[in-house]
Design an enzyme around this catalytic site. Structure first.
Site, PDB file in Angstrom:
ATOM      1  N   GLU A   1      -3.116  -4.359  13.107  1.00  0.00           N
ATOM      2  CA  GLU A   1      -4.103  -4.316  12.022  1.00  0.00           C
ATOM      3  C   GLU A   1      -5.322  -5.162  12.367  1.00  0.00           C
ATOM      4  O   GLU A   1      -6.462  -4.781  12.070  1.00  0.00           O
ATOM      5  CB  GLU A   1      -3.474  -4.821  10.724  1.00  0.00           C
ATOM      6  CG  GLU A   1      -2.484  -3.868  10.087  1.00  0.00           C
ATOM      7  CD  GLU A   1      -2.020  -4.356   8.733  1.00  0.00           C
ATOM      8  OE1 GLU A   1      -2.707  -5.207   8.127  1.00  0.00           O
ATOM      9  OE2 GLU A   1      -0.959  -3.898   8.273  1.00  0.00           O
TER      10      GLU A   1
ATOM     11  N   HIS B   1       0.851  -1.195   0.000  1.00  0.00           N
ATOM     12  CA  HIS B   1       0.000   0.000   0.000  1.00  0.00           C
ATOM     13  C   HIS B   1       0.880   1.235   0.000  1.00  0.00           C
ATOM     14  O   HIS B   1       2.108   1.156   0.069  1.00  0.00           O
ATOM     15  CB  HIS B   1      -0.940   0.014   1.211  1.00  0.00           C
ATOM     16  CG  HIS B   1      -0.244  -0.224   2.522  1.00  0.00           C
ATOM     17  ND1 HIS B   1       0.427   0.756   3.196  1.00  0.00           N
ATOM     18  CD2 HIS B   1      -0.103  -1.360   3.259  1.00  0.00           C
ATOM     19  CE1 HIS B   1       0.943   0.255   4.310  1.00  0.00           C
ATOM     20  NE2 HIS B   1       0.645  -1.029   4.369  1.00  0.00           N
TER      21      HIS B   1
END
Length: 543
Positions: free
Chosen positions: A178, A11
């Protein structure tokens, strides 16, 4: 020699250019594409490259793809041994192997043979150790994952990296964070900072249980056992309201993360004897943990890469190649490495938009007057920042003395109300207002305790736990902004101004003049400052 760095695999795709050991340009693709984080971190998005960011870096340097000596791609598919994403991981690896061909298509004239694979965590380490103010330092990298590891501990000596430890997957502090981000109803690989903010509202009552599941191993690494998050708080759907149980879970995970980082830092200090620590990786964006690491850890100084997440590996990869080719890297000059515009270009944008504007003879005084009148100011100056923090170039500024401005700015940005907003302060005044965190702190990567005598005076920037994520402003680095702060204090007695990023929820930070005009037109912001020009909302809508 010229080296282009590329981050694309997970990302925050980004590009950076290093020439003759100097950082010339660095930018994230999201600022061009207007897609938050550039893309989602999925194996089948790994082919997407920071094409616009890379092309801009070359234009900024006045060169073409054929002039590049080498390209650093911050992932080495030859190191992939585990497949945490199952069968899809093969697709990610295939895309990485073919990245040189993809890059030669995106940048016509580039020879695919010029592309070098730089291990992900080596690129992170270089973005910290080689970009820091020091030639010799310890380096600690911690994130979700790279090819086969989630962490690197080592040291730089005269620009050369010695790796002392690396934690193999599936053990990962970043992936643990996460996981709890997703469990609490936020978007993973995107909203982890919301968990950090929420943690301040809770108590770490599950800390003992997490100590059994998340622990260091004595050799510079750690283990993270599977965690049944539902055993602590029920999963939340996106947008569902949180409870005390969810805040307590966030507080527990945050506290255990801080403890493990302290243990890793102590091991690294014992092995290296270094006084200085440079950090990168997504976990290094956790400013609460950074402050505890500095306050309680063994290192005298801690420097954190302002683009500590994956976007920073573009810069790190380019610096790593420069060092390998005998061109020692100069320290990073600051975070203002993105696009900038001349006064003439900014004026032309305002003319095209048919927006009434003025050019105040004393812009700092004019802006300070607007802030003192409790107006929100969209502030667009110089080159855009590299990394996730608005550092006085693409910011929303406001009065810190009104507690209601926290809610007001969160409404403007479309954010959750539990999230804090940050202060900026002149470097010379910081110590009398803020404690525990380091000074100077130009990149907003540490939290500071707000001295009790100041908490009621600047309530908008004081988080529920009495802290603030401070940006110190140096007159040498930000002369105009420093004058705004001085002018604001002369009117209000407050040497602090609210600073939050110039964007609204779900959108990247404003980067070019069109973005600024669109944000100003679509949000309840009273004033736009675009370079030397000032636009007032009332005058625009009175037309």
């Amino acid at each position: 020699m010229r080296f282009l760095g590329i981050n694309a695999i997970f990302h925050d795709p980004a590009a950076a250019l290093v020439a003759d050991g100097q950082v010339v340009a660095a930018a994230e693709e999201e600022r061009f594409s207007r897609r938050k984080h550039g893309k989602r971190p999925l194996p089948f998005s790994a082919w997407e490259l920071p094409e616009q960011a890379a092309a801009w870096c070359l234009r900024e340097a006045g060169i073409g793809p054929e002039d590049i000596d080498a390209v650093a791609y911050s992932y080495d598919p030859a190191l992939v041994r585990r497949h945490p994403d199952g069968d899809w991981e093969d697709l990610r690896t295939t895309y990485a192997v073919r990245a040189p061909l993809f890059l030669s298509t995106a940048l016509p004239g580039l020879d695919p043979a010029q592309v070098r694979f730089v291990p992900h965590h080596v690129a992170h380490a270089a973005s910290a150790g080689l970009a820091s103010p020091w030639r010799d330092c310890a380096v600690l990298v911690c994130d979700g994952r790279g090819e086969d590891v989630s962490h690197l501990a080592g040291r730089y000596q005269d620009g050369e990296l010695e790796v002392l430890a690396a934690q193999r997957l599936p053990h990962s502090l970043g992936l643990m964070y996460e996981d709890v981000t997703e469990h609490l109803g936020f978007l993973r690989s995107c909203d982890e900072y919301k968990v950090m903010a929420l943690a301040s509202y809770g108590r770490p009552r599950h800390l003992e249980a997490l100590r059994e599941l998340v622990h260091t191993t004595g050799d510079g690494g750690f283990h993270v056992e599977p965690v049944d998050w539902n055993g602590y708080a029920k999963a939340l759907a996106r947008g569902e309201s949180w409870t005390c149980d969810h805040a307590d879970l966030a507080a527990s995970v945050q506290a255990r993360l801080e403890e493990v980082l302290l243990e890793l830092a102590r091991w690294l200090h014992e092995r290296t004897g270094e006084r200085r620590l440079a950090m990168a990786g997504g976990v290094a964006l956790n400013c609460v943990a950074n402050t505890r690491l500095l306050a309680e850890g063994p290192f005298d100084e801690v420097w954190v890469q302002p683009a500590a997440g994956d976007s920073g590996t573009a810069l790190g990869g380019a610096l790593h190649l420069a060092q390998a080719h005998g061109e020692p890297a100069a320290p990073m000059p600051g975070a203002a490495l993105g696009r900038g515009f001349t006064d003439e270009e900014l004026g032309a944008w305002l003319d095209v938009a048919r927006v009434p504007y003025s050019r105040p003879p004393d812009l700092a005084a004019a802006v300070a007057a607007e802030l003192a009148a409790d107006r929100i100011v969209a502030w667009f100056q110089g080159r855009s920042e590299y990394g996730p923090r608005a550092l006085g170039n693409r910011s929303l500024l406001a009065h810190p003395g009104h507690a209601a401005n926290t809610e007001r700015l969160n409404d403007v940005k479309g954010r959750e109300q539990f999230r804090p907003i940050a202060p900026m302060v002149l470097e010379s005044r910081a110590a009398e207002i803020f404690g525990r965190g380091p000074t100077p702190s130009p990149y907003m990567l540490f939290v500071h305790d707000v001295h009790p005598s100041w908490r009621d005076r600047i309530p908008a920037v004081v988080h529920v736990d009495g802290t603030a994520r401070v940006q110190t402003v140096s007159p040498a680095a930000h002369p105009l902004l420093a004058r705004v702060l001085a002018e604001f204090e002369s009117r209000t007695g407050l040497p602090v101004v609210v600073n939050t990023s110039l964007n609204t929820a779900g959108r990247p930070m404003v980067d070019d003049p069109r973005d600024a005009l669109e944000c100003f037109g679509s949000s309840p912001v009273e004033v736009l400052v675009l370079g030397p020009y000032l636009v007032r909302r009332g005058e625009v809508f009175a037309q």
